[in-house]
Write an enzyme that holds these catalytic residues in place. Sequence first.
Site, mmCIF file in Angstrom:
data_model
loop_
_atom_site.group_PDB
_atom_site.id
_atom_site.type_symbol
_atom_site.label_atom_id
_atom_site.label_comp_id
_atom_site.label_asym_id
_atom_site.label_seq_id
_atom_site.Cartn_x
_atom_site.Cartn_y
_atom_site.Cartn_z
ATOM 1 N N THR A 159 -10.142 -23.152 78.451
ATOM 2 C CA THR A 159 -11.348 -23.853 78.038
ATOM 3 C C THR A 159 -10.945 -24.974 77.106
ATOM 4 O OG1 THR A 159 -13.502 -23.626 76.985
ATOM 5 C CG2 THR A 159 -11.770 -22.245 76.119
ATOM 6 N N GLU A 164 -15.398 -17.919 77.218
ATOM 7 C CA GLU A 164 -15.037 -16.787 76.356
ATOM 8 C C GLU A 164 -15.907 -15.552 76.599
ATOM 9 O OE1 GLU A 164 -15.362 -19.917 75.584
ATOM 10 O OE2 GLU A 164 -14.038 -20.547 73.950
ATOM 11 N N LYS A 190 -20.365 -32.471 76.756
ATOM 12 C CA LYS A 190 -20.345 -31.824 78.072
ATOM 13 C C LYS A 190 -21.084 -32.690 79.073
ATOM 14 C CE LYS A 190 -19.901 -27.220 79.706
ATOM 15 N NZ LYS A 190 -20.415 -25.860 79.785
ATOM 16 N N TRP A 194 -16.029 -30.778 80.123
ATOM 17 C CA TRP A 194 -15.884 -31.170 78.722
ATOM 18 C C TRP A 194 -15.130 -32.484 78.559
ATOM 19 C CZ3 TRP A 194 -18.895 -28.830 75.516
ATOM 20 C CH2 TRP A 194 -19.193 -27.477 75.664
HETATM 21 P P1 AMP Z 1 -17.739 -23.415 79.058
HETATM 22 O O1 AMP Z 1 -16.807 -22.530 78.306
HETATM 23 O O2 AMP Z 1 -17.093 -24.626 79.599
HETATM 24 O O3 AMP Z 1 -18.490 -22.635 80.086
HETATM 25 O O4 AMP Z 1 -18.820 -23.969 78.026
HETATM 26 C C1 AMP Z 1 -19.609 -23.104 77.243
HETATM 27 C C2 AMP Z 1 -20.556 -23.917 76.409
HETATM 28 O O5 AMP Z 1 -21.434 -24.684 77.249
HETATM 29 C C3 AMP Z 1 -21.478 -23.100 75.544
HETATM 30 O O6 AMP Z 1 -20.875 -22.679 74.346
HETATM 31 C C4 AMP Z 1 -22.611 -24.093 75.305
HETATM 32 O O7 AMP Z 1 -22.269 -25.025 74.302
HETATM 33 C C5 AMP Z 1 -22.694 -24.828 76.630
HETATM 34 N N1 AMP Z 1 -23.716 -24.200 77.487
HETATM 35 C C6 AMP Z 1 -23.554 -23.257 78.435
HETATM 36 N N2 AMP Z 1 -24.727 -22.931 79.025
HETATM 37 C C7 AMP Z 1 -25.677 -23.676 78.414
HETATM 38 C C8 AMP Z 1 -27.093 -23.796 78.548
HETATM 39 N N3 AMP Z 1 -27.790 -23.093 79.439
HETATM 40 N N4 AMP Z 1 -27.734 -24.671 77.725
HETATM 41 C C9 AMP Z 1 -27.057 -25.402 76.817
HETATM 42 N N5 AMP Z 1 -25.722 -25.347 76.653
HETATM 43 C C10 AMP Z 1 -25.030 -24.485 77.432
#
Ligand code: AMP
Length: 539
Positions: free
Chosen positions: A177, A322, A432, A437
């Site tokens: 990540t 995570e 994002k 990212w």
């Molecule tokens: P990742 O590890 O790339 O899946 O990113 C996780 C992060 O994406 C989370 O900690 C949030 O900051 C963001 N995220 C995931 N789902 C949502 C959602 N439904 N609404 C807003 N942010 C989200």
Amino acid sequence: MTDLTIRPFFWRPTNLFPETRLLSRTRDGIVDTSYGEFGTRVRSLLAALADRDFGSGDRIGTFGWNHHRHLETYYAAPLSGAQLHTINVQLGDDDIVFIVEDAGDDILFVDPGEPFETIERLWSDLPVERVVVMDETAPETDIDAVAYEDLIAESDPITDEEMPDLEEDFPAGMCYTSGTTGRPKGVEYTHKMIYAHAMMVMTPAGLDISERDVVMPVVPMFHVNSWEFPYAATMAGATQVYPGPSPSAADLLELIEREGVTMTAGVPTVWIDLLEHVDEHGGDLSSLERVVVGGSAAPEEMMRRYEDEFDVTVEHAWGMTETMSIGSVSRPKARMDDVDRSQKYEKRRKQGLLSPGLEMRVVDDDGEDVAWDGEAAGELWVRGPSVITEYYNRPQANEDDFEGNWLKTGDIVTVDEDGYVEIVDRAKDVIKSGGEWISSIALENALMANPDVVEAAVIGVPHEKWQERPLATVVTAEESDSDEDQLRAHLEETLDQPDWWLPDEIRTVDRIPKTATGKFDKQGLRDELDVDDAETADR
Ligand code: AMP
């Protein structure tokens, strides 16, 4: 009692639903197979891995999109005792090399076409012994590459008795990540974690996946186990449709229409694109019952359009690498059945109710738990059997991002009286965009490496299609006459990242606001630029 491993995830569909179809879009068209065939092929791949002494203690990296061969590898790697490490094909070269080195992958399973060309180009920097090309044949190449189908053809399927012994604490999966600072961080999943999470996802309180569903996982298999569909939907015995390399909205629509997809999942950008496509060209979404949207906040307008125009329910979900993806889903509780629609949307646009099996705290700057009043904000901490308690090889992050077995998510949230979580801010300084990212700090460092730039601060700006896009602000040296085009060219030259990382705008400002400790005050900057409600131009 047996250990909690993914073996029953393989046993169930192959024995109970051998006729159920698995469809896969490849470069050569749709491959129509079944769980029965899947079982035989996984067993052959297990034999081929065993012949090469792959098993416990080894890491098998994969670099590809969503298709049946990748699904088979999702099973063969952990069933062999090895660890499946899925690598994001959209990363820049530097990050790919770093990730493969950091994980110490022994072998890479790579998609033909662009992914293979990337690995071929980077080969001399990659400490990997060989490549399996997930295709019928391997291209002409100087690197040690074998075709996936040759591996399958060369070995007889192994029997149940020949299957390697597994333990629940064996590492089974891995995914990197993006780090806020520095390099991406490795997240490892054991068999037990996958077991716990797939069960959670399958339940009605999760995503309610059953044998009756025709599931199309659009979220890439290189992103957190494609939100667990390859394990949960397979275990459920659902018909599955894997949409192949870089599927466009037209590709997705064709698969939905052709295969009668009932349930699909991905980031908002994908579903916004599909709506646009259907607006322009028409299309039949009548088979579709549910779209799981997560990774970024699901826009309410989009949710309403799917519901009003196509009778499709948007299930808004939150999760992280995570937490092995899905950690909450937002649905109104049963006692809200009779409230009006706008009240239901009040809940549905939030990130929702924590999934069964997890616990949460919301902690303010003083370390106190905040009230569940929908107003008080704090950082969301979560723990559970599918949530990691450390990163691979990252002592500093392990100190900063965990408190005992609690994961500090970096998401700033409120919780309302009914227990619905809503993300109101992000403590981590990252952007994002379309589910991927972009590191603000990496952009700032690249800009500040230009002698004409005194200071640079990058923030995410809301964007209708991509949810967020980077906006860079720079203070230039007095004698400098660098303009936006020159700074953009500088970034293009020096930043070893894909084009979509480049800021939509590089704005010259007189000063960048600072906090009391001298750090960039990003919130102050956002307020000054009044960007929170603005939208950038299409990238
Ligand atoms: P990742 O590890 O790339 O899946 O990113 C996780 C992060 O994406 C989370 O900690 C949030 O900051 C963001 N995220 C995931 N789902 C949502 C959602 N439904 N609404 C807003 N942010 C989200």
